[in-house]
Design a protein around this motif. Structure first.
Motif, mmCIF file in Angstrom:
data_model
loop_
_atom_site.group_PDB
_atom_site.id
_atom_site.type_symbol
_atom_site.label_atom_id
_atom_site.label_comp_id
_atom_site.label_asym_id
_atom_site.label_seq_id
_atom_site.Cartn_x
_atom_site.Cartn_y
_atom_site.Cartn_z
ATOM 1 N N LEU A 44 0.828 -1.206 0.000
ATOM 2 C CA LEU A 44 0.000 0.000 0.000
ATOM 3 C C LEU A 44 0.870 1.267 0.000
ATOM 4 N N LEU A 47 2.261 1.800 -3.413
ATOM 5 C CA LEU A 47 1.256 2.336 -4.343
ATOM 6 C C LEU A 47 1.041 3.834 -4.103
ATOM 7 N N VAL A 81 -4.428 10.894 -4.430
ATOM 8 C CA VAL A 81 -4.593 9.672 -3.640
ATOM 9 C C VAL A 81 -5.219 10.005 -2.286
ATOM 10 N N ILE A 83 -5.962 8.243 1.356
ATOM 11 C CA ILE A 83 -5.538 7.045 2.086
ATOM 12 C C ILE A 83 -6.359 6.887 3.365
ATOM 13 N N LEU A 158 -6.874 4.411 -1.369
ATOM 14 C CA LEU A 158 -6.177 3.258 -0.813
ATOM 15 C C LEU A 158 -6.619 3.087 0.628
ATOM 16 N N ASP A 160 -6.068 0.749 4.059
ATOM 17 C CA ASP A 160 -5.223 -0.244 4.723
ATOM 18 C C ASP A 160 -5.981 -0.804 5.917
ATOM 19 N N ILE A 190 -8.760 0.589 -3.754
ATOM 20 C CA ILE A 190 -7.934 -0.581 -3.455
ATOM 21 C C ILE A 190 -7.927 -0.797 -1.958
#
Lengths: 208, 408
Positions: A44, A47, A81, A83, A158, A160, A190
């Motif tokens: 991650l 990315l 992005v 996160i 993203l 996690d 993702i």
């Protein structure tokens, strides 16, 4: 759109990872499943270019992140992005509203209070906007971090382990909201997790 | 949302440690500012009144006491001297001018000083209303005397013996106010001036009627009995050139009188005060340094807790320099708050001090403007704040974002 190609990374000569290629189009979602120690978080971070890969490339919206100079990566990441971390972390001195606006501010975008309020209403924490983040429950906090991740309408989200500290009800809600929000802004989603509860929610899966 | 807002929120989030750092900074700056203010104003008051007086001639005793009583009117006189001897000693080519002073009486704690027009000219005082004293028992009063006592032109009053306002009144002879001086920011503001002859008249009168001697006069008892030679308390003397210093030595060695040099005595006084001032200043600097250390410790501790926050902000697009600046801003804000509060507190302190000085000595020290040295103090405070914040904040440049984010 996010695409990775032959990513490898080494913490030390004995601890090295090579990752399968990942491709995720706009409005699509990919679930990356793996037990702990298989390099989920490392992938991650690669990315998101929080780590530089040893070899390979990461392309987001036609830009190869590994070719970006170090000075540009932070700006690019802020812009493209969003996160979401395993444990929701915030700037604890700031209110929920200010934590959302912080995403705009650090990406040097205009601070959009209306978007923050809309997201809060939609994700169900509109009453907490003036509270400090630590006054909220885990589930609420994770919803705030989803809102924060989509404040700048990024091309890639993203996540996690977004659900590992949540109970079943909150887990389902967070996943639903994640998919809904990323589809709404046309982002690639993702999710990296070891949480088996998510297996049935995603058709695209990669195992590490 | 901006860096300043985040810094401020962080300070507010740790109210106790911010309070402690701010308090220490405030305390240090208060003491330094107060010392600067007091030093400046005392210095001004002392030098304004001593200007143009090279020597004071008076009775033997403490030279500092002679200077304080004759020039600044803040200590008891050393005793009286015969006018004719004083005049003989000052009949010297080295001496340009000599102003006789006679004191010992007061009205409502304001001193009544017998002198002549030269004294008024020396301080460049001007008469605002009425006229300068000319005849016996006429008085021209200082601006502050008029303001405090409410005496007006044409009023009469009787002086009381001694300088503390508790002495007995010379009831039989009354002074008449003939004029009021404009404020001159010199010692004249707090004096009642009258011709020398008034003082002599009062005391002759007094002695005849009461048959009583006072301490100051005691040593020269027999003189009074005989033909009562005219006495004064002291003479303010201006030299023609610096060689006049020699006159002082001659007087001290060869006569019963004393010659004191204000420049030397005032330096001595400031040296004595200086020890205390230096100690306090050292203390204030130490407190400011401790304030710096307190900023350092509290930022260092909170940065350990906020490490993840920093990594988070970096991952969200913040620059390292931006975060470093934000942390500096926290130290800087505490410094500036400390400086501002310190300025205010030192002014309050000065006003309190001035109230006391005014009550006891009729001097007021209430110039509250900002001194140039205080900008220097601001510089030092800012420097301490920045350095104290910079040391822990440098960690932002060394931070491994990925590792920090993965740790928790």
């Amino acid at each position: 759109m996010l695409q990775s190609h032959q990513l490898t990374f080494a913490y030390s000569p004995t601890r090295r990872f090579s990752f399968p290629d990942i491709r995720c189009n706009d409005r699509e979602a990919v679930l990356i499943l793996g037990k702990s120690g298989t390099g989920k978080t490392t992938l991650l971070h690669l990315l998101a270019l929080l780590l530089r890969p040893e070899k390979g490339s990461v392309t987001i919206d036609q830009t190869d992140l590994t070719q970006l100079p170090a000075s540009k990566t932070a700006t690019f990441r802020a812009e493209h992005v969003g996160i979401i971390y395993q444990k929701p972390h915030f700037v604890s001195a700031l209110s929920v509203m200010d934590n959302l606006l912080l995403a705009n501010y650090l990406a040097k975008n205009p601070q959009d209070k209306n978007r923050a309020r809309e997201l809060a209403t939609h994700l169900g924490f509109a009453d907490h906007l003036n509270k400090k983040t630590h006054e909220m429950s885990q589930g609420e906090q994770q919803r705030v971090s989803i809102a924060r991740a989509v404040m700048n309408k990024p091309g890639v989200i993203l996540a996690d382990e977004p659900t590992s500290s949540l109970d079943d009800v909150n887990c389902a809600r967070v996943v639903a909201l994640l998919r809904e929000q990323s589809e709404q802004i046309g982002a690639s989603l993702i999710v990296v997790t070891h949480d088996q509860r998510l297996k049935d929610e995603f058709s695209n899966q990669v195992n590490l | 949302m901006n860096l300043f807002k985040i810094s401020w929120a962080n300070l507010k989030d740790k109210p106790l440690s911010s309070f402690l750092s701010g308090l220490l900074m405030t305390l240090g700056i208060t003491i330094i500012s107060l010392l600067l203010l007091l030093n400046k104003q005392l210095d001004e008051q002392f030098s304004r009144n001593v200007k143009g007086i090279d020597m004071v001639l008076g009775a033997k005793g403490s030279p500092l006491q002679l200077i304080l009583s004759s020039i600044y009117q803040i200590d008891s006189p050393t005793g009286n001297i015969p006018l004719d001897e004083a005049e003989r000693l000052t009949r010297n080519p080295m001496i340009k001018s000599a102003i006789p002073l006679s004191m010992g009486d007061s009205y409502k704690t304001f001193r009544i000083v017998g002198t002549n027009k030269k004294y008024v000219d020396h301080f460049e005082a001007t008469v605002g209303q009425g006229a300068l004293f000319q005849n016996n028992m006429e008085a021209t009063i200082g601006a502050r005397v008029a303001e405090t006592t409410g005496l007006k032109i044409g009023d009469t009053f009787s002086g009381s013996h001694g300088l503390d306002g508790n002495g007995e009144e010379h009831g039989a002879t009354k002074y008449k106010v003939v004029g009021i001086f404009n404020p001159s920011s010199s010692v004249i503001d707090q004096l009642i001036l009258t011709p020398l002859s008034s003082v002599w008249a009062i005391h002759e009168h007094h002695e005849e009627h009461e048959g009583e001697e006072h301490e100051e006069h005691a040593e020269e008892d027999h003189d009074h009995e005989a033909e009562s030679p005219r006495e004064i308390t002291s003479m303010l003397i201006k030299f023609r050139n610096p060689l006049g210093m020699m006159v002082a030595r001659g007087i001290n060695n060869n006569s019963k009188l004393q010659a004191a040099l204000p420049s030397i005595e005032i330096n001595r006084l400031f040296d004595l005060l200086g020890i205390g001032v230096d100690t306090l200043r050292g203390l204030a600097v130490a407190i400011m340094l401790i304030a710096g250390i307190s900023v350092f410790v509290s930022l260092y501790n909170s940065l350990k807790e906020r490490k993840y926050e920093m990594a988070l902000m970096l991952s969200m697009g913040a620059g390292r320099t931006q975060l470093f600046g934000m942390l500096l801003l926290e130290g800087l804000t505490l410094s500036l708050i400390g400086f501002l509060l310190g300025l205010i507190m030192s002014r309050i302190g000065l006003l309190l001090f001035s109230m006391r000085a005014e009550r006891n000595f009729h001097y007021s020290l209430n110039n509250l403007s900002i001194l140039p040295e205080e900008w220097l103090v601001l510089g030092v405070a800012v420097l301490i704040g920045i350095v104290a914040a910079a040391l822990p904040a440098l960690g932002v440049y060394r931070m491994n974002i990925s590792k920090t984010l993965a740790e928790e």
